[in-house]
Design a protein around this motif. Sequence first.
Motif, PDB file in Angstrom:
ATOM      1  N   UNK A  61       6.791 -24.289  46.196  1.00  0.00           N
ATOM      2  CA  UNK A  61       8.107 -24.792  46.605  1.00  0.00           C
ATOM      3  C   UNK A  61       8.997 -25.042  45.388  1.00  0.00           C
ATOM      4  N   UNK A  62       8.418 -25.618  44.340  1.00  0.00           N
ATOM      5  CA  UNK A  62       9.188 -25.863  43.106  1.00  0.00           C
ATOM      6  C   UNK A  62       9.627 -24.550  42.478  1.00  0.00           C
ATOM      7  N   UNK A  63       8.732 -23.596  42.455  1.00  0.00           N
ATOM      8  CA  UNK A  63       9.075 -22.282  41.893  1.00  0.00           C
ATOM      9  C   UNK A  63      10.213 -21.659  42.692  1.00  0.00           C
ATOM     10  N   UNK A  64      10.125 -21.751  44.019  1.00  0.00           N
ATOM     11  CA  UNK A  64      11.175 -21.176  44.865  1.00  0.00           C
ATOM     12  C   UNK A  64      12.515 -21.869  44.620  1.00  0.00           C
ATOM     13  N   UNK A  65      12.516 -23.193  44.483  1.00  0.00           N
ATOM     14  CA  UNK A  65      13.761 -23.913  44.207  1.00  0.00           C
ATOM     15  C   UNK A  65      14.336 -23.491  42.860  1.00  0.00           C
ATOM     16  N   UNK A  66      13.454 -23.328  41.857  1.00  0.00           N
ATOM     17  CA  UNK A  66      13.923 -22.899  40.540  1.00  0.00           C
ATOM     18  C   UNK A  66      14.518 -21.497  40.611  1.00  0.00           C
ATOM     19  N   UNK A  67      13.864 -20.605  41.362  1.00  0.00           N
ATOM     20  CA  UNK A  67      14.391 -19.240  41.509  1.00  0.00           C
ATOM     21  C   UNK A  67      15.739 -19.257  42.223  1.00  0.00           C
ATOM     22  N   UNK A  68      15.849 -20.079  43.262  1.00  0.00           N
ATOM     23  CA  UNK A  68      17.126 -20.181  43.978  1.00  0.00           C
ATOM     24  C   UNK A  68      18.223 -20.691  43.043  1.00  0.00           C
ATOM     25  N   UNK A  69      17.888 -21.692  42.254  1.00  0.00           N
ATOM     26  CA  UNK A  69      18.865 -22.248  41.309  1.00  0.00           C
ATOM     27  C   UNK A  69      19.283 -21.184  40.283  1.00  0.00           C
ATOM     28  N   UNK A  70      18.295 -20.474  39.730  1.00  0.00           N
ATOM     29  CA  UNK A  70      18.596 -19.427  38.747  1.00  0.00           C
ATOM     30  C   UNK A  70      19.445 -18.315  39.364  1.00  0.00           C
ATOM     31  N   UNK A  71      19.120 -17.932  40.575  1.00  0.00           N
ATOM     32  CA  UNK A  71      19.912 -16.885  41.241  1.00  0.00           C
ATOM     33  C   UNK A  71      21.340 -17.354  41.493  1.00  0.00           C
ATOM     34  N   UNK A  72      21.480 -18.608  41.850  1.00  0.00           N
ATOM     35  CA  UNK A  72      22.822 -19.163  42.058  1.00  0.00           C
ATOM     36  C   UNK A  72      23.612 -19.142  40.757  1.00  0.00           C
ATOM     37  N   UNK A  73      22.971 -19.564  39.672  1.00  0.00           N
ATOM     38  CA  UNK A  73      23.639 -19.576  38.374  1.00  0.00           C
ATOM     39  C   UNK A  73      23.972 -18.160  37.908  1.00  0.00           C
ATOM     40  N   UNK A  74      23.063 -17.221  38.138  1.00  0.00           N
ATOM     41  CA  UNK A  74      23.320 -15.833  37.746  1.00  0.00           C
ATOM     42  C   UNK A  74      24.446 -15.212  38.560  1.00  0.00           C
ATOM     43  N   UNK A  75      24.527 -15.587  39.826  1.00  0.00           N
ATOM     44  CA  UNK A  75      25.580 -15.013  40.655  1.00  0.00           C
ATOM     45  C   UNK A  75      26.969 -15.447  40.169  1.00  0.00           C
ATOM     46  N   UNK A  76      27.062 -16.582  39.500  1.00  0.00           N
ATOM     47  CA  UNK A  76      28.346 -17.023  38.945  1.00  0.00           C
ATOM     48  C   UNK A  76      28.843 -16.044  37.869  1.00  0.00           C
ATOM     49  N   UNK A  77      27.891 -15.493  37.104  1.00  0.00           N
ATOM     50  CA  UNK A  77      28.268 -14.585  36.028  1.00  0.00           C
ATOM     51  C   UNK A  77      28.535 -13.172  36.526  1.00  0.00           C
ATOM     52  N   UNK A  78      27.956 -12.810  37.652  1.00  0.00           N
ATOM     53  CA  UNK A  78      28.162 -11.471  38.214  1.00  0.00           C
ATOM     54  C   UNK A  78      29.545 -11.351  38.837  1.00  0.00           C
ATOM     55  N   UNK A  79      30.073 -12.418  39.332  1.00  0.00           N
ATOM     56  CA  UNK A  79      31.371 -12.362  40.023  1.00  0.00           C
ATOM     57  C   UNK A  79      32.517 -12.278  39.088  1.00  0.00           C
TER      58      UNK A  79
END
Length: 79
Positions: A61-79
């Motif tokens: 669950x912690x790993x999944x939350x970290x991945x979700x957070x990282x994906x959210x942060x990465x999506x900021x740079x893609x836009x």
Amino acid sequence: MKFFDDFKRLIAQLKTIATLTKKLQSQQQTLSEQLIHAQTVRDDIQIDIEKMNFKNKPHLDRIQRAMDHLNTELSKFKA
């Protein structure tokens, strides 16, 4: 004489069939016992898997939350 020879062969074949039937029954009993043992082992393995999943769930669950957070942060740079 041919009739008696055929009759003797028939009796020998019937004895062979009876012997093979006894062997088959013995092997079937052995197989049934091994199947019961295999089912016991399978149940033990399933219990161990469930225990491992229970122990790993918080980490996953912690790993999944970290991945979700990282994906959210990465999506900021893609836009």
